[in-house]
Write a protein that holds these residues in place. Structure first.
Motif, short mmCIF file in Angstrom:
data_model
loop_
_atom_site.label_atom_id
_atom_site.label_comp_id
_atom_site.label_asym_id
_atom_site.label_seq_id
_atom_site.Cartn_x
_atom_site.Cartn_y
_atom_site.Cartn_z
N ILE A 122 1.68 -2.70 -3.51
CA ILE A 122 0.44 -1.95 -3.49
C ILE A 122 -0.55 -2.61 -4.44
O ILE A 122 -0.14 -3.31 -5.38
CB ILE A 122 0.65 -0.46 -3.86
CG1 ILE A 122 1.35 -0.31 -5.20
CG2 ILE A 122 1.43 0.23 -2.76
CD1 ILE A 122 1.55 1.16 -5.61
N CYS A 127 -4.66 -2.47 -6.41
CA CYS A 127 -5.73 -1.64 -6.94
C CYS A 127 -6.92 -2.53 -7.26
O CYS A 127 -6.83 -3.40 -8.14
CB CYS A 127 -5.26 -0.92 -8.20
SG CYS A 127 -6.53 0.03 -9.04
N GLU A 149 -6.99 2.11 -4.49
CA GLU A 149 -5.64 1.64 -4.18
C GLU A 149 -5.50 1.37 -2.68
O GLU A 149 -6.20 1.97 -1.86
CB GLU A 149 -4.57 2.67 -4.57
CG GLU A 149 -4.53 3.05 -6.02
CD GLU A 149 -5.25 4.34 -6.28
OE1 GLU A 149 -4.94 5.01 -7.27
OE2 GLU A 149 -6.16 4.68 -5.49
N SER A 150 -4.56 0.50 -2.36
CA SER A 150 -4.24 0.25 -0.95
C SER A 150 -2.82 -0.28 -0.87
O SER A 150 -2.25 -0.73 -1.87
CB SER A 150 -5.22 -0.75 -0.32
OG SER A 150 -5.16 -1.99 -0.99
N GLY A 151 -2.26 -0.22 0.34
CA GLY A 151 -0.98 -0.85 0.59
C GLY A 151 0.22 0.06 0.64
O GLY A 151 1.34 -0.41 0.83
N THR A 195 -2.19 6.35 -3.38
CA THR A 195 -1.67 5.86 -2.11
C THR A 195 -0.22 6.32 -1.98
O THR A 195 0.55 6.25 -2.94
CB THR A 195 -1.78 4.32 -2.01
OG1 THR A 195 -1.39 3.89 -0.70
CG2 THR A 195 -0.93 3.60 -3.05
#
Length: 124
Positions: free
Chosen positions: A20, A22, A6-8, A118
């Protein structure tokens, strides 16, 4: 095996928006479903939304309907969660996960693969 990253996540004011993502890698099949879950401090992990990998069928929890949108970009093996009109009660660690059991599966324990999570924090 499947790997999910995940990011954001981040900090946003109430009423704001955040997206966000993935990124998935490994063995993913058209019948799989990708889901977003969240867990606030002291609470159980809960279903937010999911989408089937092939056909774009989506489901959303009642608490986020009309505010959150899940989507996927198969060419990038990535699933997104666009979150609008965020509320302080949306504050949680958000996890993406994959189930082999299809898009109508919402139970946490039926998702076999999980990302690391995240943090999303909504200030009032």
């Amino acid at each position: 095996q499947v790997q999910l990253v995940e990011s954001g996540g981040g900090l946003v004011q109430a009423g704001g928006s955040l997206s966000i993502s993935c990124a998935a890698s490994g063995s993913i099949f058209s019948s799989d479903a990708m889901g977003w879950f969240r867990q606030a401090p002291g609470k159980e992990r809960e279903f937010v939304a999911n989408i089937n990998w092939s056909g774009g069928i989506t489901n959303n929890a009642n608490s986020v309907k009309g505010r959150f949108t899940i989507s996927r970009e198969n060419a990038k093996n990535t699933v997104y969660l666009q979150m609008n009109n965020l509320k302080p009660e949306d504050t949680a660690v958000y996890y993406c996960a994959l189930t082999r059991l299809g898009v109508f599966e919402r139970r946490v324990d039926k998702y076999a693969y999980w990302g690391q999570g995240t943090q999303v924090t909504v200030s009032s």
